[in-house]
Design an enzyme around this catalytic site. Structure first.
Site, short mmCIF file in Angstrom:
data_model
loop_
_atom_site.label_atom_id
_atom_site.label_comp_id
_atom_site.label_asym_id
_atom_site.label_seq_id
_atom_site.Cartn_x
_atom_site.Cartn_y
_atom_site.Cartn_z
N ARG A 238 0.95 -0.99 0.08
CA ARG A 238 0.19 -0.06 0.09
C ARG A 238 0.92 1.38 0.02
NH1 ARG A 238 -2.56 0.94 5.59
NH2 ARG A 238 -0.98 2.68 5.56
N HIS A 242 -3.49 4.64 4.64
CA HIS A 242 -4.92 3.69 4.52
C HIS A 242 -5.79 4.56 3.86
CE1 HIS A 242 -7.74 1.08 5.77
NE2 HIS A 242 -8.67 1.77 6.37
N TYR A 251 3.56 5.19 11.78
CA TYR A 251 3.62 3.60 12.17
C TYR A 251 4.64 2.63 11.17
CZ TYR A 251 -0.20 3.40 8.87
OH TYR A 251 -1.10 3.56 7.86
C1 TPP Z 1 -15.27 -6.37 10.64
C2 TPP Z 1 -14.45 -5.12 10.52
N1 TPP Z 1 -13.59 -4.93 11.69
C3 TPP Z 1 -13.18 -3.88 11.64
C4 TPP Z 1 -13.06 -2.90 10.57
C5 TPP Z 1 -12.15 -1.64 10.80
N2 TPP Z 1 -11.12 -1.68 9.56
C6 TPP Z 1 -11.28 -1.05 8.47
S1 TPP Z 1 -10.11 -1.23 7.19
C7 TPP Z 1 -9.35 -2.04 8.41
C8 TPP Z 1 -7.90 -2.72 8.04
C9 TPP Z 1 -8.01 -3.79 6.92
O1 TPP Z 1 -6.93 -4.16 6.60
P1 TPP Z 1 -6.89 -5.10 5.26
O2 TPP Z 1 -7.65 -6.02 5.11
O3 TPP Z 1 -5.32 -5.48 5.13
O4 TPP Z 1 -6.96 -4.12 4.00
P2 TPP Z 1 -6.46 -2.77 3.17
O5 TPP Z 1 -7.13 -1.65 4.19
O6 TPP Z 1 -5.08 -3.09 3.64
O7 TPP Z 1 -6.73 -2.88 2.06
C10 TPP Z 1 -9.96 -2.30 9.72
C11 TPP Z 1 -9.52 -3.01 10.66
C12 TPP Z 1 -13.93 -3.16 9.52
N3 TPP Z 1 -14.17 -2.21 8.61
N4 TPP Z 1 -14.71 -4.27 9.55
#
Ligand code: TPP
Ligand code: MG
Length: 339
Positions: A238, A242, A251
């Site tokens: 990425r 975020h 971080y």
């Molecule tokens: C069920 C749930 N728990 C927590 C969140 C909060 N949240 C949003 S994005 C994220 C990180 C996700 O990381 P990843 O799956 O690696 O996807 P990326 O953002 O890196 O594409 C979190 C914990 C959420 N959206 N849904």
């Protein structure tokens, strides 16, 4: 134990690599424009796809128009690469509607924000289509962090049991917001999670467009032919925060992003195409001009706010509204009339 099968993945044609290049350049410019619009307050927020274009364009190109894509909030570039209008793709982030495009027309589910819940939908849709005699394949885009969610495991397990024609593309970009992969998963590779459920699993360099296309095309066509589900872990990064509301310098070290700059999927593809004599300076300039025009159109069309009817707030939640929703809608209309 069964012997590991070594597959020969087909080399993508020059035409498909050139199509991917064009879509990746246009997709990146669109993504940068969306980030700028978020900074200007025209979008509430933007989770950028920067650096993940090979995965997103690869996913869009591996599918037929009759297949289904299940994207997350991260995957705007996959949406526009599949032919969805860019303004419709940004409607969610504008806060205007839960989904700005017609999922049925585009065979693309609404972008999913709850992590991995859409993975189960992809398994269910793939299985259902096969029961109906269709040769549809479903492809779910999943993040590395989302592979730690229960929903992901249920979806992959059930897909394995049902031999559903579904492909899970895990975009391992190293982070779940601020949490690095090593802090949330001890598996040697995320692809092992598929192996554990009897699902064909593969790892691929997610910034190598030719490799992504080769593996995904094989996975999709094998699933279509009755070979069962696949899990493909694409190693990528990425390159952006975020979302536009995040500060990654808190971080992760700057040197890490610098290292990945050297593995930029677009620069790599451009260099490979030039080396093979498939791309000239004129082509590069023409593609950049196309991307500029695309971004200008998005900017222009997002410059004004649409006139939205608040009464449509609860439309499309269910195909036939539940009694509870009908009550809420009536209360909303009464409140709007009383204004
Ligand atoms: C069920 C749930 N728990 C927590 C969140 C909060 N949240 C949003 S994005 C994220 C990180 C996700 O990381 P990843 O799956 O690696 O996807 P990326 O953002 O890196 O594409 C979190 C914990 C959420 N959206 N849904
Ligand atoms: Mg991630």
């Amino acid at each position: 134990m069964e012997k590991t099968e070594h597959r020969a993945y087909p080399e993508p044609t020059p035409e498909s690599l050139l199509t991917a290049y064009r879509k990746m350049v246009v997709g990146r410019r669109f993504d940068e424009q969306a980030t700028a619009l978020a900074r200007q307050g025209r979008l509430a927020v933007h989770p950028s796809s920067l650096g993940q274009e090979a995965c997103q364009v690869g996913a869009a190109l591996a599918l037929r128009a009759t297949d289904w894509l299940f994207p997350t909030y991260r995957d705007c570039v996959a949406l526009v690469s599949r032919g969805i209008d860019p303004v419709e793709a940004l409607t969610l982030l504008r806060g205007d509607a839960h989904c700005g495009y017609d999922p049925l027309r585009h065979r693309t589910a609404p972008q999913c924000t709850p992590l991995a819940t859409h993975a189960a939908h992809a398994t269910g849709l793939a299985h259902g289509e096969r029961l109906k005699g269709a040769d549809t394949v479903a492809l779910a885009l999943v993040g590395d962090g989302a592979t730690s969610e229960g929903d992901f495991h249920e979806a992959v397990n059930l897909a394995g049991v049902l031999k559903a024609p579904v492909v899970f593309l895990v975009q391992n970009n190293g982070y779940a917001i601020s949490v690095p992969l090593a802090a949330q998963c001890a598996a040697p590779a995320l692809a092992y999670k598929g192996v554990g459920y009897g699902v064909r699993s593969e790892q691929v360099d997610g910034n190598d467009t030719a490799a992504v296309l080769a593996v995904l095309t094989t996975a999709v066509e094998d699933a279509r032919a009755g070979g069962g589900p696949w899990l493909v872990e694409a190693h990528t990064y990425r390159m952006a925060p975020h979302t536009s509301a995040d500060d990654p310098s808190r971080y992760r070290p700057a040197t890490e992003a610098e290292h990945w700059q050297g593995h930029d999927p677009i620069a790599r593809l451009e260099a490979a195409l030039r080396e093979r004599g498939l791309l000239t300076d004129t082509d590069v300039k023409a593609t950049a001009a196309e991307a500029e025009a695309y971004a200008a159109d998005v900017r222009e069309r997002l410059a004004t706010d649409p006139d939205l009817a608040p009464s449509t707030l609860l439309d499309h939640v269910f195909s036939s509204p539940t009694p509870h929703l009908r009550e809420q809608r009536a209360a909303l209309l009464a409140e709007l009339e009383g204004r």
